[in-house]
Design a protein around this motif. Sequence first.
Motif, PDB file in Angstrom:
ATOM      1  N   TYR A  70      26.693 -44.363 -26.412  1.00 15.15           N
ATOM      2  CA  TYR A  70      27.101 -45.536 -27.337  1.00 15.15           C
ATOM      3  C   TYR A  70      28.878 -45.456 -27.841  1.00 15.15           C
ATOM      4  O   TYR A  70      29.258 -44.287 -28.186  1.00 15.15           O
ATOM      5  CB  TYR A  70      26.244 -44.915 -29.127  1.00 15.15           C
ATOM      6  N   LEU A  71      29.045 -46.301 -28.248  1.00 16.24           N
ATOM      7  CA  LEU A  71      29.803 -47.071 -27.992  1.00 16.24           C
ATOM      8  C   LEU A  71      30.196 -47.592 -30.153  1.00 16.24           C
ATOM      9  O   LEU A  71      30.127 -48.611 -29.668  1.00 16.24           O
ATOM     10  CB  LEU A  71      30.881 -47.332 -27.394  1.00 16.24           C
ATOM     11  N   ARG A  72      31.059 -47.003 -30.676  1.00 12.75           N
ATOM     12  CA  ARG A  72      30.688 -47.934 -31.947  1.00 12.75           C
ATOM     13  C   ARG A  72      32.005 -49.113 -32.168  1.00 12.75           C
ATOM     14  O   ARG A  72      33.183 -49.307 -31.014  1.00 12.75           O
ATOM     15  CB  ARG A  72      31.955 -46.583 -32.926  1.00 12.75           C
ATOM     16  N   PRO A  73      31.414 -49.872 -31.862  1.00 15.65           N
ATOM     17  CA  PRO A  73      32.568 -51.382 -31.947  1.00 15.65           C
ATOM     18  C   PRO A  73      32.720 -51.334 -33.207  1.00 15.65           C
ATOM     19  O   PRO A  73      34.313 -52.669 -33.029  1.00 15.65           O
ATOM     20  CB  PRO A  73      30.885 -52.682 -32.273  1.00 15.65           C
ATOM     21  N   SER A  74      33.082 -51.408 -34.241  1.00 14.42           N
ATOM     22  CA  SER A  74      33.684 -50.899 -35.415  1.00 14.42           C
ATOM     23  C   SER A  74      33.519 -50.249 -36.181  1.00 14.42           C
ATOM     24  O   SER A  74      32.058 -49.097 -36.039  1.00 14.42           O
ATOM     25  CB  SER A  74      33.802 -52.586 -36.299  1.00 14.42           C
ATOM     26  N   SER A  75      35.221 -50.357 -37.293  1.00 17.75           N
ATOM     27  CA  SER A  75      34.809 -49.220 -39.016  1.00 17.75           C
ATOM     28  C   SER A  75      33.152 -49.313 -39.371  1.00 17.75           C
ATOM     29  O   SER A  75      32.840 -47.948 -40.233  1.00 17.75           O
ATOM     30  CB  SER A  75      35.536 -48.964 -38.683  1.00 17.75           C
ATOM     31  N   SER A  76      32.219 -50.333 -39.165  1.00 15.90           N
ATOM     32  CA  SER A  76      31.624 -51.303 -40.158  1.00 15.90           C
ATOM     33  C   SER A  76      30.037 -50.383 -39.440  1.00 15.90           C
ATOM     34  O   SER A  76      28.670 -50.591 -40.054  1.00 15.90           O
ATOM     35  CB  SER A  76      31.813 -52.588 -40.673  1.00 15.90           C
ATOM     36  N   HIS A  77      30.332 -49.861 -38.357  1.00 16.48           N
ATOM     37  CA  HIS A  77      29.172 -49.672 -37.601  1.00 16.48           C
ATOM     38  C   HIS A  77      28.259 -47.872 -37.436  1.00 16.48           C
ATOM     39  O   HIS A  77      30.129 -47.764 -38.073  1.00 16.48           O
ATOM     40  CB  HIS A  77      29.011 -50.281 -36.308  1.00 16.48           C
ATOM     41  N   ILE A  78      27.487 -47.440 -37.052  1.00 23.38           N
ATOM     42  CA  ILE A  78      27.133 -46.680 -37.032  1.00 23.38           C
ATOM     43  C   ILE A  78      28.360 -45.517 -36.545  1.00 23.38           C
ATOM     44  O   ILE A  78      28.316 -45.817 -35.088  1.00 23.38           O
ATOM     45  CB  ILE A  78      25.609 -45.931 -36.917  1.00 23.38           C
ATOM     46  N   ALA A  79      28.643 -44.702 -36.759  1.00 18.62           N
ATOM     47  CA  ALA A  79      29.826 -43.669 -35.808  1.00 18.62           C
ATOM     48  C   ALA A  79      29.303 -42.876 -34.413  1.00 18.62           C
ATOM     49  O   ALA A  79      27.719 -42.531 -35.104  1.00 18.62           O
ATOM     50  CB  ALA A  79      29.838 -42.539 -36.706  1.00 18.62           C
ATOM     51  N   VAL A  80      30.003 -42.241 -33.830  1.00 14.68           N
ATOM     52  CA  VAL A  80      29.625 -41.895 -32.911  1.00 14.68           C
ATOM     53  C   VAL A  80      29.691 -40.285 -33.456  1.00 14.68           C
ATOM     54  O   VAL A  80      30.344 -40.037 -33.440  1.00 14.68           O
ATOM     55  CB  VAL A  80      30.571 -41.893 -31.443  1.00 14.68           C
ATOM     56  N   ALA A  81      28.567 -39.881 -32.755  1.00 13.14           N
ATOM     57  CA  ALA A  81      27.738 -38.524 -32.715  1.00 13.14           C
ATOM     58  C   ALA A  81      29.075 -37.021 -31.845  1.00 13.14           C
ATOM     59  O   ALA A  81      29.306 -36.240 -32.408  1.00 13.14           O
ATOM     60  CB  ALA A  81      26.933 -37.640 -33.549  1.00 13.14           C
ATOM     61  N   GLU A  82      28.953 -37.611 -31.063  1.00 13.29           N
ATOM     62  CA  GLU A  82      29.124 -36.794 -29.821  1.00 13.29           C
ATOM     63  C   GLU A  82      29.276 -38.001 -28.628  1.00 13.29           C
ATOM     64  O   GLU A  82      28.576 -39.107 -28.266  1.00 13.29           O
ATOM     65  CB  GLU A  82      28.454 -35.220 -29.619  1.00 13.29           C
ATOM     66  N   TYR A  83      30.550 -37.486 -28.055  1.00 13.95           N
ATOM     67  CA  TYR A  83      30.692 -38.730 -26.311  1.00 13.95           C
ATOM     68  C   TYR A  83      29.872 -37.067 -25.385  1.00 13.95           C
ATOM     69  O   TYR A  83      30.261 -36.238 -25.351  1.00 13.95           O
ATOM     70  CB  TYR A  83      31.993 -38.072 -25.618  1.00 13.95           C
ATOM     71  N   VAL A  84      28.710 -37.436 -24.654  1.00 13.38           N
ATOM     72  CA  VAL A  84      28.064 -36.807 -24.176  1.00 13.38           C
ATOM     73  C   VAL A  84      28.372 -36.842 -22.530  1.00 13.38           C
ATOM     74  O   VAL A  84      29.218 -38.033 -22.336  1.00 13.38           O
ATOM     75  CB  VAL A  84      26.805 -37.671 -24.263  1.00 13.38           C
ATOM     76  N   THR A  85      28.587 -35.383 -21.934  1.00 13.98           N
ATOM     77  CA  THR A  85      29.024 -35.713 -20.624  1.00 13.98           C
ATOM     78  C   THR A  85      28.562 -35.888 -19.700  1.00 13.98           C
ATOM     79  O   THR A  85      27.506 -35.970 -19.348  1.00 13.98           O
ATOM     80  CB  THR A  85      28.896 -33.923 -20.545  1.00 13.98           C
ATOM     81  N   PRO A  86      29.545 -36.558 -18.051  1.00 17.77           N
ATOM     82  CA  PRO A  86      28.887 -37.101 -17.244  1.00 17.77           C
ATOM     83  C   PRO A  86      27.755 -35.588 -16.869  1.00 17.77           C
ATOM     84  O   PRO A  86      26.659 -35.733 -16.269  1.00 17.77           O
ATOM     85  CB  PRO A  86      30.207 -37.223 -16.282  1.00 17.77           C
ATOM     86  N   GLU A  87      27.566 -34.415 -17.490  1.00 12.39           N
ATOM     87  CA  GLU A  87      26.739 -33.158 -16.747  1.00 12.39           C
ATOM     88  C   GLU A  87      25.748 -33.253 -17.123  1.00 12.39           C
ATOM     89  O   GLU A  87      24.981 -33.394 -16.581  1.00 12.39           O
ATOM     90  CB  GLU A  87      27.610 -31.800 -16.694  1.00 12.39           C
ATOM     91  N   GLN A  88      25.579 -34.214 -19.233  1.00 15.48           N
ATOM     92  CA  GLN A  88      24.137 -33.846 -19.036  1.00 15.48           C
ATOM     93  C   GLN A  88      24.002 -35.040 -18.671  1.00 15.48           C
ATOM     94  O   GLN A  88      22.758 -35.760 -18.347  1.00 15.48           O
ATOM     95  CB  GLN A  88      24.668 -34.581 -20.888  1.00 15.48           C
ATOM     96  N   PHE A  89      24.297 -36.170 -18.444  1.00 17.77           N
ATOM     97  CA  PHE A  89      24.240 -37.534 -18.350  1.00 17.77           C
ATOM     98  C   PHE A  89      22.728 -37.133 -16.989  1.00 17.77           C
ATOM     99  O   PHE A  89      21.941 -37.889 -16.729  1.00 17.77           O
ATOM    100  CB  PHE A  89      24.872 -38.901 -18.227  1.00 17.77           C
ATOM    101  N   GLU A  90      23.782 -36.325 -15.969  1.00 17.18           N
ATOM    102  CA  GLU A  90      23.223 -36.281 -14.453  1.00 17.18           C
ATOM    103  C   GLU A  90      22.231 -34.908 -14.673  1.00 17.18           C
ATOM    104  O   GLU A  90      21.387 -35.865 -14.148  1.00 17.18           O
ATOM    105  CB  GLU A  90      24.357 -35.267 -13.948  1.00 17.18           C
ATOM    106  N   ARG A  91      21.665 -34.703 -15.777  1.00 20.08           N
ATOM    107  CA  ARG A  91      20.534 -33.870 -15.956  1.00 20.08           C
ATOM    108  C   ARG A  91      19.463 -35.019 -16.414  1.00 20.08           C
ATOM    109  O   ARG A  91      18.312 -34.353 -16.310  1.00 20.08           O
ATOM    110  CB  ARG A  91      20.744 -32.847 -17.300  1.00 20.08           C
ATOM    111  N   TYR A  92      20.248 -35.590 -17.362  1.00 22.91           N
ATOM    112  CA  TYR A  92      19.011 -36.327 -17.696  1.00 22.91           C
ATOM    113  C   TYR A  92      18.634 -37.497 -17.257  1.00 22.91           C
ATOM    114  O   TYR A  92      16.821 -37.427 -16.763  1.00 22.91           O
ATOM    115  CB  TYR A  92      19.238 -37.602 -19.192  1.00 22.91           C
ATOM    116  N   ARG A  93      19.535 -37.782 -15.670  1.00 22.58           N
ATOM    117  CA  ARG A  93      18.956 -38.539 -14.266  1.00 22.58           C
ATOM    118  C   ARG A  93      17.683 -37.719 -13.678  1.00 22.58           C
ATOM    119  O   ARG A  93      16.439 -38.784 -13.955  1.00 22.58           O
ATOM    120  CB  ARG A  93      20.213 -38.835 -14.002  1.00 22.58           C
TER     121      ARG A  93
END
Length: 287
Positions: free
Chosen positions: A228-251
């Motif tokens: 998730y990337l926040r489009p503007s300051s009026s949108h919900i904030a990013v809680a964390e930037y998930v690492t590529p390693e975690q994305f691979e784990r999900y895959r």
Amino acid sequence: MMNKPEWLKVKINPAELKHMEEFLKTVKLNTVCQSAHCPNMGECFSRKTATIMIMGNICTRNCRFCAVEKGHPAPPDEDEPRRVAEAARALNLRHAVITCVTRDDLPDGGASHFARTVKELKKIPGLTVEVLVSDFRGDEEAIRTVVESKPDVINHNLETVPRLYPAVRPMADYERSLFLLKKVKELDPAIYTKSGIMVGLGEREEEVVDLMKDLVGVGCDMMTIGQYLRPSSSHIAVAEYVTPEQFERYRKIGYDLGFKYVASGPLVRSSYNAVEGMDAVNESGFR
């Protein structure tokens, strides 16, 4: 405010971007790429691909993650399905992805307009068609209308885990979205189903795995997972930037659970490189 990590920084070719934007103006079509501020727009436009967004660019819902404008949309353009097919021919597409704003103002949620668009695209020899639909408020007849137009893929995004729906998708319903995917398979098992989520909104790994299991449970064939990337300051904030390693784990977890295709990475979006998913499930001999 957190700084974006290096793996989320992308380069854009302004010349290629302008060329595609001018073409889309010529055919009078909207894209979710532009309306949702997609980070892959430069890459996709340079490859002469885009996800066409039908029924206007104003949405009737107020999802807190989405950059698409909210408000009162105009009636659907009856000539739009023809122009979508014209654009697909001009771009020499082999896989067309069509999405929409959510049209809760229409009796069928726009299902009939989707169906007309699919039928126009199906006139193009060799073209496969993927539709990324809203939940049609759970209307079975609306779902049936889209299914009977025979797209190759029906995609509907869960977007996030159920616990976060009140904050992220206040006008949506997790179970209703699962119902749509299940109903598609009941009506026509030959149609591939697909769903996607964003991570980095505060979800826990076990919640993502439970969501994956729910999707497999309703026969979902393909899944996408992106940051998730926040489009503007009026949108919900990013809680964390998930690492590529975690994305691979999900895959890997997704494949272990039984998905036919899983795209998981920081810049993955539900329609990004959609043709790869189509190729993968076809090569697996699933049909």
